[in-house]
Design an enzyme around this catalytic site. Structure first.
Site, PDB file in Angstrom:
ATOM      1  N   LYS A 127      41.824  47.898  47.491  1.00  0.00           N
ATOM      2  CA  LYS A 127      42.002  47.783  46.045  1.00  0.00           C
ATOM      3  C   LYS A 127      42.350  49.145  45.452  1.00  0.00           C
ATOM      4  O   LYS A 127      41.850  50.188  45.893  1.00  0.00           O
ATOM      5  CB  LYS A 127      40.712  47.236  45.443  1.00  0.00           C
ATOM      6  CG  LYS A 127      40.760  46.887  43.963  1.00  0.00           C
ATOM      7  CD  LYS A 127      39.428  46.263  43.559  1.00  0.00           C
ATOM      8  CE  LYS A 127      39.333  45.965  42.070  1.00  0.00           C
ATOM      9  NZ  LYS A 127      38.029  45.348  41.719  1.00  0.00           N
ATOM     10  N   SER A 165      38.321  41.260  39.140  1.00  0.00           N
ATOM     11  CA  SER A 165      39.364  42.261  39.126  1.00  0.00           C
ATOM     12  C   SER A 165      39.973  42.567  40.500  1.00  0.00           C
ATOM     13  O   SER A 165      40.901  43.363  40.605  1.00  0.00           O
ATOM     14  CB  SER A 165      38.796  43.563  38.542  1.00  0.00           C
ATOM     15  OG  SER A 165      37.768  44.077  39.370  1.00  0.00           O
ATOM     16  N   SER A 190      33.750  40.377  40.704  1.00  0.00           N
ATOM     17  CA  SER A 190      35.159  40.728  40.875  1.00  0.00           C
ATOM     18  C   SER A 190      35.684  40.582  42.290  1.00  0.00           C
ATOM     19  O   SER A 190      36.889  40.660  42.508  1.00  0.00           O
ATOM     20  CB  SER A 190      35.405  42.165  40.396  1.00  0.00           C
ATOM     21  OG  SER A 190      35.358  42.239  38.995  1.00  0.00           O
TER      22      SER A 190
END
Length: 467
Positions: free
Chosen positions: A78, A153, A177
């Site tokens: 990420k 996210s 997330s």
């Protein structure tokens, strides 16, 4: 052989036998990203040295000197995790050109183990929202249906793993997330207890111990392989033992508390039905299942999260006084609020969190695990921040996320696993939550479900990206 759908164990076996090399695995994944990701926008930066790293892994396997079972395995991280020599933006134009000079601890562990970093995955600005889009890279879309959201996210990581762009990916989870995007994309997402996957050497962590690094994989068995590398104690620490789950539990029946809703908030009935199905499966496996409630003061939870993150937000404001013209609208509102907010009373926050955790402990009672839907809603329009209607009822900005944030606030481990597909062909995820520190037991239980459930979902999306 379709390399991009192989389980991790099969990849490693092929490396051992020479049927597949790390260079070939990287080439297969690179080709798939180039062909399919333009419509998804899950991968935002590619590692130009991935092929070089893969060739080094080729040589180690050929000499019988592999660093670990992940040596040469392609993965993604990420874009809020520091990666040495590779752009790391935190999803924000404030960091558009930022290139760290070191890896964050979890990334370093994987690279030291020989895993090959293919690149970075999209995240909303500051990894702070329940969708995945930003002004730098646009909207990440769901590979099962590109008209829909990948969640957030860690939506970039979840979409990439679902689409076959890497064997696994790293996400972060401060309120769901990792787990919610995993559910929306039909993959496995694990949120460990704080400290189980040590982190450090990256951006400021908005929510302290509530914010953890978690892997996203295509199976629980694959998850266990990754955790054997990253879920190790820090050097010199005696708090934790090395990860030794092996996805086989102790055989003892567990008591499962089933909650199909939070308070009286709306929940898609298809997700509730999936939970009931997994509850029946667990009962059939000899576990003790009971149906109960899940009552959470979500208003206080939201307030506490805002207070806890305020010091880090204030640091951003101080570092970038010109932020107003450089951040997305939803970040702007948060940064301005931090400027105007009163000083944070840290002891009071700690006391309130302690009371909250006591309440969650009472909810557990004598249960070992709580079973819920992972999300209250299925994936919604990719251009929307959140679904404003759930099960025919008006819904607020965080109603879709009601099942996950309380887990972080209580410092508990949780996992989202696929539980089939709905009548629209979209994946459904269910969540299992255990007490703090019971991470290995939780993963073993999830593996037991995975081995025995009647799963109609395919290993990769049926629509949107093709094969």
């Amino acid at each position: 052989m379709i390399v991009t759908t192989l389980p991790l164990s099969a990849v490693v076996t092929h490396f051992v036998t020479g049927l597949l090399t790390p260079s070939e695995a990287v080439a297969w994944h690179r080709e798939r990203i180039a062909r399919l990701d333009p419509s998804l926008r899950s991968v935002v930066t590619l590692n130009p040295r991935a092929e070089e790293e893969a060739r080094a892994a080729d040589a180690r396997w050929a000499r019988g000197k592999a660093r670990s079972e992940l040596d040469g395995v392609p993965f993604l991280a990420k874009d809020n995790l520091f990666t040495k020599g590779l752009r790391t933006t935190w999803g924000s134009a404030l960091y558009e050109d930022f290139v760290p000079d070191h890896d964050e601890l979890v990334v370093a562990r994987l690279r030291d183990a020989g895993a090959v970093l293919l690149g970075k995955t999209n995240t909303p600005e500051f990894a702070a929202y329940g969708h995945t889009r930003n002004r730098l890279f646009g909207v990440t879309r769901n590979p099962w249906n590109p008209e829909l959201t990948a969640g957030g996210s860690s939506g970039g990581s979840a979409a990439a793993v679902a689409a076959g762009f890497a064997a696994f990916a790293l996400g972060t989870d401060a309120g769901g997330s990792v787990r919610r995007p995993a559910a929306h994309n039909g993959v496995v997402g694990f949120k460990p207890s704080p400290g189980r996957v040590p982190r450090g050497g990256g951006f400021p962590v908005w929510l302290g111990d509530l914010d953890v690094v978690g892997p996203i994989t295509r199976s629980v068995a694959d998850l266990d392989v990754v955790l054997r590398v990253i879920a190790q104690p820090e050097p010199g620490s005696t708090d934790l033992a090395p990860w030794t789950c092996g996805i086989i539990g102790d055989g003892a029946p567990k008591t499962i508390h089933v909650a199909r809703a939070v308070n009286d908030l709306p929940v898609d009935p298809r997700l509730q039905d999936a939970v009931s199905g997994v509850a029946r499966l667990l009962s059939g496996l000899g576990h003790h299942v009971r149906v109960g409630e899940l009552r959470i003061d979500l208003a206080e939870l939201s307030e506490l999260g805002g207070l806890l993150s305020r010091p880090v937000v204030a640091e951003l404001v101080a570092e970038f006084p010109d932020f107003a013209d450089r951040v997305d609208d939803y970040s702007l509102r948060r940064l301005v609020a931090a400027q105007e907010g009163a000083a944070v009373d840290e002891p009071d926050i700690a006391r309130r969190y302690a009371r909250y955790r006591d309440e969650i402990e009472r909810t557990f009672g004598d249960a070992d695990v709580i079973l819920t839907p992972t999300t209250a809603a299925q994936a919604w329009d990719a251009e929307q921040d959140y679904p404003d209607v759930i099960a025919g009822r008006a819904a607020g900005p965080r109603d879709h996320a009601a099942f996950t944030g309380w887990v972080n606030a209580a410092l508990l481990p949780a996992i989202s696993i696929p539980a089939g597909v709905d009548d629209d062909g979209l994946p459904i995820g269910v969540q299992l939550v255990a007490r703090r520190g019971a991470d290995e037991m939780l993963v073993a239980l999830a593996a037991e479900v995975e081995r025995t459930k009647d799963d109609n979902a395919e290993p990769l999306p049926r629509s949107g990206t093709g094969r």
